[in-house]
Write an enzyme that holds these catalytic residues in place. Structure first.
Site, PDB file in Angstrom:
ATOM      1  CD1 TRP A 170      55.981  10.252  10.198  1.00 50.63           C
ATOM      2  CD2 TRP A 170      56.150   9.390   8.157  1.00 50.63           C
ATOM      3  NE1 TRP A 170      55.481  11.173   9.300  1.00 50.63           N
ATOM      4  CE2 TRP A 170      55.570  10.670   8.050  1.00 50.63           C
ATOM      5  CE3 TRP A 170      56.352   8.655   7.001  1.00 50.63           C
ATOM      6  CZ2 TRP A 170      55.196  11.235   6.831  1.00 50.63           C
ATOM      7  CZ3 TRP A 170      55.969   9.217   5.780  1.00 50.63           C
ATOM      8  CH2 TRP A 170      55.409  10.494   5.709  1.00 50.63           C
TER       9      TRP A 170
ATOM     10  CD  GLU B 235      51.433  15.551  10.369  1.00 54.05           C
ATOM     11  OE1 GLU B 235      52.043  16.625  10.443  1.00 54.05           O
ATOM     12  OE2 GLU B 235      51.694  14.555  11.071  1.00 54.05           O
TER      13      GLU B 235
ATOM     14  CE  LYS C 248      53.094  19.849   8.823  1.00 52.87           C
ATOM     15  NZ  LYS C 248      52.931  18.955   9.981  1.00 52.87           N
ATOM     16  CD  GLN C 249      54.375  15.825   5.664  1.00 50.92           C
ATOM     17  OE1 GLN C 249      53.918  16.195   6.724  1.00 50.92           O
ATOM     18  NE2 GLN C 249      55.383  14.991   5.564  1.00 50.92           N
TER      19      GLN C 249
END
Lengths: 769, 769
Positions: free
Chosen positions: A357, A488, A601-602
């Site tokens: 993605w 994630e 994580k992000q």
């Protein structure tokens, strides 16, 4: 972090040989042209630590899925782009010595990647164990104008050596699979040999029967004059090429020009691949080095003319932003809907060269705004062409009725990843594809793509959500259970706010597009309904109910969206609390520890605020940013640029700048301690987005481009162009003012700080802040 | 479900050859003696679908962990019990034909496993493609009295054949690894050959250097008389044995008795393993078949005298309960603390023959109550001996300070499983180990084990919990985030009620034991504190706080404990809603679909109500049972017996009976469609527990054995013995009354339906319900 490379606005420079960072340098100095690419390996043998890699676009290998504990639903194969034959090997031999930088003395050494020209240079003086000193100059490029052509010039000057000097250009298919999982052979060698002027090879990937052909021709000169050579042909089972040489004395220079053709069955008839390659190699040799390199330079000039960002007053930032643009264009030309962009491009095997993605999240908005080429149409068509397989994929996971779940990782359209928490649960990926379609329509100002293809994709994805949500009795709302969001580091959670919110957006925009298409293009609408079996009266009431009653976790006290159910039960602390030496945490902590920590994580909630920014006021963005940013470790390369853009938009310029630097120099400075494995190619356009969307504040609102430019305090000026609705607008922001110039297209109004400015081609408009 | 086996109270019988169920039959007819075991494979070659397997206890193989996506914290190796040499092969040859049931006509066929004697029989009449008819009778046993000895009698009668008939007993090490993951060679063959009377082989597992030696001797008779044979020796690299024969005419019978020794370096010096094996084979041959089989029968008689359960009026139940006891004792002798019980025993490779919490959950309470042998001490010592590695394991996951996390799956004490949601998160396993220690103390009435070893284990586990919990600000309670509870169809959930509750129990019983030991055995207490660095004043306040403020999810409205956070948001429906043909769901649904469904793999909340039953009133048990049982798919073999026991205790006798049948005939009737892979050995004692704890209602309360017997309506009577506190009590329950007899030990009081009955040795006490 590692900082051994020199700062330069147009070049990446390693001065002095850093053998300890060889793998990282090999990543950094990668070259490619969208059809093939390779790590910055030495042409000559190097007997110390190194990671060699050459890759050919669109030639995947099917690896059998190997997991110790099979879960129902796992794909049969893991697709990956394999390392191809090593096509640019050049051995340098003296009478009884062979150049090897791990064994010889390296007296001086410079590697330089010229980003303007797209050429990798290497200059060095070396002394052999027997005391023979040479000066070596290498030029290496993947030709942007001739997409099948790799050129290598290998120039050797004797400093004190007298005797025979041989150069052996080779195509070597002795590729050992670097995957620890499998020792499976990747390539069958169908044909290998050499004519007097051209060595050739044809290889085949097993399972897939994709073919790659190579041909190698060369010229040899001594002191500027062609050597009337009679080269020895090398025709081994897995290596073909030549050995050619000249007798030299100190001061003599021998130059080998290698013309290497790499062609695949994606573009050429497989049975005549060798003939095709040989013909092209001969033609290249006859066109000659200067002409071919001139074409290459011109191709790069055209890219830079359109895409360059000039940052004045910050050479590190300038170098970083150019590097990211350069590497993306080395990976992807945008001219073939069968190709996509692997997370590591042609610079490493991790992620298998597959489509993630990342493409829609990071590359699509870059290409949409930064170029007038129809690159995004090809990226959208890539997904459209895989719609049937996405429908199969959803059905395999128990969700039928024409619903689609696009794969998390794919090459051919089939899911190929095998971690259940990702493969089956990171389903928000569906929505970014819809978002990309909508963004494309906004930026082009046309619904043509939606009518032709996009709506079918949107319908299929909306059908997925209609079945994937469930209704919570206690909440009396729709919930989405068991997902992994963009973060994630939180697996199998319930009600990831981003997933739930983007699901609602997906359903809503699909409903809007249905209305628009039904209204404006009734024939097309009828065709689509017929093709998809779509019945609005039957299907859409549930969609509307989901939109109305979706559960979106929210913390009243803090005024923030909650990343997922239970998040606030965690011990909430900033990344500062992570002990020194334990970052990145994914390299130090066991998975459960990461999962139960608050560390993100992000961008997750923040990704929603970025993608749907005009839905939220600045204070909402600020509150969420201030809550989530301190807990974000940015261990995904997709993270820093999102945070940087939001930081800029809430006026936290220092934070925005440091995150921009993290995004744009992620690989050059090796923030995540993994550049050795390859570059983060699909995240690279994020730094351009920070310039355009973050610092300049570009966004489309109600069909109008809006800007509210800021500038990091120590920058003098930054200048870049945006392309949209058949216009090209140059935007130049200094500390005092913003200057807009319409370079192409009809007059248009642009809002700067809320005021409409009318732009007419060729006239500069300056707005003082 | 499959029902092709005959019902018989003491035998498992297959009448007529069911080639389509061959793998299942091979599981069902497995034989073993705790030191070695094997699937019920044909001795002669069989060229159709079959799964051969021979296994030797305590000889593991280290397989490298192979996962596509590595997670930090995964173990380096996966340990597994490999298939050993196939030691009981017997080829049957005529002049130019060889018996193969896949190629010959099978005129009649009966397989019978005599559970009373522990002997597998096979009888058949077969006709070769050339029309030669034979009658074959086979006896096969793993000798319970001579733990290194396997005996096979292979008897062949000619019905119409005249000519040479040869029998070839062989030990074959041509083991191909059935794991799809690896083609790695398991065994090195160090020595292989044959003396005139004895074939031998010595093999070595790679990595581990564990050795297994084999020796094979035999007798051959024709019509009851020893054949003065001069056998051909077979000495191939991977197969040793003999070929011996006789000339026969119709009516003649040739009998081969094979004496096979299997010895390993776990028990014998590795360098002299061949000599040891040969000596034992010769001795066995000289002792002779009758004597050795008589010893074997006697050993089984002693087991049955102590452990048999007699069920009158229900032959299927009778067969089932005996089968489970029989297979458990075939797998595990209980005499060696280095051994544990693999989930499939010696009947399959799945689960690698490793130790799971199954042992403490299901086998420990069975052995504790059913035998006077000190088997449970060995099982507890197994864990104690691995405590240091459990401490290492916790440390590797970031939890130090002497805290222990026992592995989910292990052979040597090191974790060897590699699914993060299990390996790192199914941490409730720690608590069943503490529970086993406490149960042992209750049933023996002694704290000796706790003082000697148990308390150290309990301290280390409590230290783990003290760090593993975290404090939720919103709840102002302790929470346990990111776990997998006993229901493995719910991964990475927060606040699994069972985990949280059993954590509290663990801390509480540890605190109690600290007090008791400090009080009663102060010297030992000082020794333990010194050895473990335990400081009660520093460490226990936090434990007490956790006990006081643990979050235990509870639904006020329904009056039930909530399995984990978010459970009630699921679509709650009974297993009846699963479409026909989609069970077991783990063979039909993708993992995400299973996870977000309400379906429960195995007892989870109900496990807590079972283990800590006297903490809860019957109404609480009933409410929870009625809520959770309808959603439970029992796709773990550890599930049905727990539910059966609770069902009995809340008076749902029909439900209890059907779950008992599922538990006790799980493999015989193949409820989970996987008996072909092996038997569910570690769950087998569950059916005995349903009798004792469920139907008879046996539990220790306040140091007194309490019974409140029930009987399924169509049973006449059931009779079994319990062993506790140096007593053996026979309990016989009929529809009208319960009769208790103290068979061994000092007088003792037993509560029946709440009334104390004083038992004196030899006197029957009958209580009418």
């Amino acid at each position: 972090m590692k900082r051994y490379l020199k700062t330069d606005e147009w070049n990446i420079i390693e001065e002095g040989f850093h053998a300890e960072h060889q793998r990282m340098s090999e990543s950094i100095f990668s070259v490619g042209n969208g059809r093939f690419g390779q790590r910055g390996n030495f042409e000559e043998p190097y007997s110390s630590d190194s990671y060699r890699g050459t890759f050919v676009a669109g030639v995947p290998f099917l690896d059998k899925t190997r997991v110790a504990w099979w879960k129902n639903g796992y794909p049969t194969y893991y697709t990956r782009i394999p390392r191809a034959a090593d096509w640019s090997r050049i051995h340098l031999r003296l009478i009884d010595e062979e150049l090897d930088l791990a064994q010889w003395d390296v007296n001086s050494f410079t590697r330089r990647l010229d980003m303007r020209e797209g050429i990798a240079y290497r200059d060095m003086e070396v002394t052999s164990p027997r005391g023979n000193s040479l000066r070596v100059h290498v030029e290496h490029l993947a030709n942007m104008a001739h997409p099948d052509l790799c050129l290598v010039k290998y120039s050797v000057t004797s400093l004190n050596y007298t005797g025979r000097l041989s150069l052996m250009p080779l195509v070597e298919a002795n590729v050992t699979d670097c995957s620890e999982l499998t020792k499976e052979k990747v390539w069958n060698i169908l044909d290998a040999g050499a004519t007097p002027d051209c060595a050739y090879m044809r290889t085949q990937t097993r399972h897939e029967d994709a073919h790659v052909g190579y041909a190698l021709s060369f010229r040899l000169q001594k002191n500027g004059k062609e050597v009337a050579h009679n080269p020895i042909r090398i025709e081994k089972e897995k290596a073909v090429g030549f050995s050619a040489g000249a007798d030299v004395k100190p001061g003599d220079t021998v130059v080998l020009q290698a013309y290497i053709i790499i062609v695949s069955s994606l573009y050429y008839e497989r049975t005549t691949l060798v003939d095709t390659a040989i013909g092209k190699a001969r033609k290249a040799r006859s066109l000659g080095w200067e002409r071919l390199v001139a074409d290459h330079r011109q191709a790069w000039k055209e890219i830079w003319d359109e895409t360059d960002v000039v940052i004045e007053g910050d050479p590190e930032a300038q170098q970083g932003i150019r590097y990211t643009i350069f590497q993306l264009y080395q990976t992807y030309r945008g001219d073939d809907p069968r190709l996509n962009i692997g997370p590591k491009g042609f610079t490493g095997e991790k992620y298998g060269g597959n489509t993630y993605w990342n493409t829609e999240l990071c590359c699509v908005p870059f290409f949409l705004l930064s170029t007038s080429k129809k690159i995004v149409e090809n990226l959208l068509m890539y997904r459209y062409n895989q719609l049937d397989k996405a429908i199969d994929n959803a059905r395999a996971l128990g969700i039928g009725g024409g619903a689609a779940l696009f794969p998390q990782v794919t090459s051919s359209g089939e899911e190929c990843h095998n971690e259940w928490e990702i493969t089956f649960e990171e389903i928000h990926r569906n929505n970014i594809i819809v978002n990309a379609i909508i963004q494309h329509a906004q930026l082009t100002g046309s619904i043509d793509y939606i009518v032709a293809h996009g709506l079918e994709v949107m319908l299929a994805i909306s059908r997925y959500w209609a079945q994937r949500v469930s209704f919570s009795q206690p909440k009396q709302q729709y919930v989405i259970l068991g997902v992994t969001g963009p973060d994630e580091y939180a697996n199998n959670v319930d009600n990831n706010w981003y997933t739930n919110y983007s699901c609602v957006q997906c359903l809503q925009t699909t409903l809007q597009c249905i209305e628009t298409v039904a209204d404006l293009r009734p024939d097309d609408y009828a065709r689509i309904c017929h093709a998809t079996g779509f019945d609005a009266r039957r299907e859409t009431p549930l969609w509307r109910d989901i939109i109305d009653r979706m559960y979106l976790p929210y913390d009243e006290e803090r005024g923030i969206f909650i990343q997922n159910d239970g998040f606030l039960d965690k011990t909430l602390q900033s990344v500062e609390a992570i002990p020194a030496g334990e970052r990145p945490i994914n390299q130090h902590w066991s998975w459960d520890r990461i999962l139960r920590s608050c560390y993100i994580k992000q961008a997750d909630v923040l990704l929603g605020l970025y993608l749907y920014r005009h839905h939220f006021d600045t204070e909402t963005v600020r509150r969420n940013f201030q809550f989530y940013e301190p807990m974000t470790v940015h261990e995904s390369s997709l993270s820093p640029h999102i945070h940087a853009i939001l930081a800029a938009r809430i006026g936290e310029l220092d934070k925005a700048y440091s995150l921009f630097m993290r995004a744009t120099r992620l690989d050059l400075d090796d923030y995540n301690n993994e550049t050795d494995q390859g570059l983060h190619v699909t995240s690279m356009p994020g730094s351009w987005l920070v310039i355009a969307r973050g610092f300049a504040g570009a966004q489309m609102v109600d069909d109008c481009l809006c800007l509210s430019p800021l500038i990091p305090p120590h920058w003098e000026r930054y200048t870049f162009c945006v392309n949209y609705r058949q216009r090209t607008v140059r935007i130049s922001v200094s500390r005092e003012s913003t200057t807009l110039t319409l370079l192409q297209g009809e007059p248009i109004g642009v809002k700067v700080y809320g005021q409409v400015q009318e732009l007419v081609k060729g006239e500069e408009v300056t707005v003082v802040k």
